[in-house]
Design an enzyme around this catalytic site. Structure first.
Site: not given
Ligand code: DGL
Length: 265
Positions: A11-12, A44, A74, A76, A153, A185, A187
């Site tokens: 993931d990011s 994103g 992730c 994205t 974050e 997402c 997160h």
């Molecule tokens: N958690 C990621 C997702 O599901 C990345 C979100 C991000 O870094 O903008 O898209």
């Protein structure tokens, strides 16, 4: 025999931990190598070429760790870069979009599904496209939510700022009358209590990670690559500050995780 090689997850940042949690319950015998690209979070708002470049070097890193498959933790990357990366590498890759769409299609009663996701995911059109392929009668209403990942974050999921941002992002989806919301997402599951409070308990929240990890289990079983019981080990790597990742992991995870290690890709 059992295949002891780890499953790769990336993931990011910290969001992939919501997928990692599902791996620990659905695939409890599997070892995991997790990579959080925390030097580059958020993903994103980034262009396609950059996301493909990041994904490419992460896959190479995970392959050096001998992973037997990669779960894109992730949305994205699952929306933007998985297609390019599947063409380049033979390792099985599992993304969140199709499994998430299947869960949402099974959950909706009025065929109106909301998608809350990053700008890049919304712009890619991945979810509405996958839904049109599965059930063209279901409409997906998409809403980009750029403020949410930075809030997670920063460890600010249960704050007035988070409530204000979510209230604004969810308003159009409420007006559209969605009865199901895809947390598009990884997160966002950290906001589940707040989202339920704003939308009401009657709106079903879908976390695509559940069906995604089930799909990974199916692939591993078909390929004869499941691990034997016992002996699961977890390793965490980040491109940014490992101490910051560990601090957030303690805040968000109910289990004790091994400390993250910083790597330069
Ligand atoms: N958690 C990621 C997702 O599901 C990345 C979100 C991000 O870094 O903008 O898209």
């Amino acid at each position: 025999m059992g295949d002891k090689r780890p499953v790769g997850l990336f993931d990011s940042g910290i969001g992939g931990l919501t997928v990692f949690e599902r791996v620990t319950s659905i695939l409890p015998d599997e070892s995991v190598v997790y990579f959080g690209d925390t030097a580059n979070v958020p993903y994103g708002g980034r262009p396609v070429e950059e996301l493909v470049r990041f994904g490419d070097r992460i896959i190479r890193f995970l392959l050096q760790k001998s992973v037997k498959c990669v779960i894109f933790a992730c949305n994205t990357s699952s929306s933007v870069s998985i297609g390019f990366l599947r063409e380049k590498y033979a390792v099985p890759m599992v993304g969140l979009v199709e499994p998430g769409v299947r869960m949402a299609a099974a959950a909706t009663r009025n065929k109106r599904v909301g998608l809350l996701a990053t700008e890049a995911t919304v712009k890619s059109g991945s979810y509405p496209r996958a839904m049109a392929g599965l059930d063209p009668e279901i409409t997906v209403f998409s809403q980009a939510a750029p403020l949410l990942v930075p809030l997670v974050e920063a460890g600010k999921t249960d704050t007035p700022e988070a409530e204000a941002a979510l209230t604004e992002y969810l308003e159009p989806l409420k007006k559209a009358g969605v009865d199901t919301l895809i947390l598009g997402c990884t997160h966002y599951p950290f906001f589940t209590p707040l989202i339920s409070r704003i939308l009401g308990a009657e709106v079903v929240l879908v976390d695509p990670a559940v069906a995604t990890v089930e799909e990974a289990r199916r692939i591993l079983a078909e390929e004869g690559m499941l691990a034997n019981p016992g002996g699961a080990r977890y390793e965490f790597y980040v491109s940014g500050d490992p101490g910051e990742f560990d601090r957030l992991a303690v805040l968000f995870s109910c289990r004790r995780l091994p400390p993250a290690e910083k790597v330069e890709l």
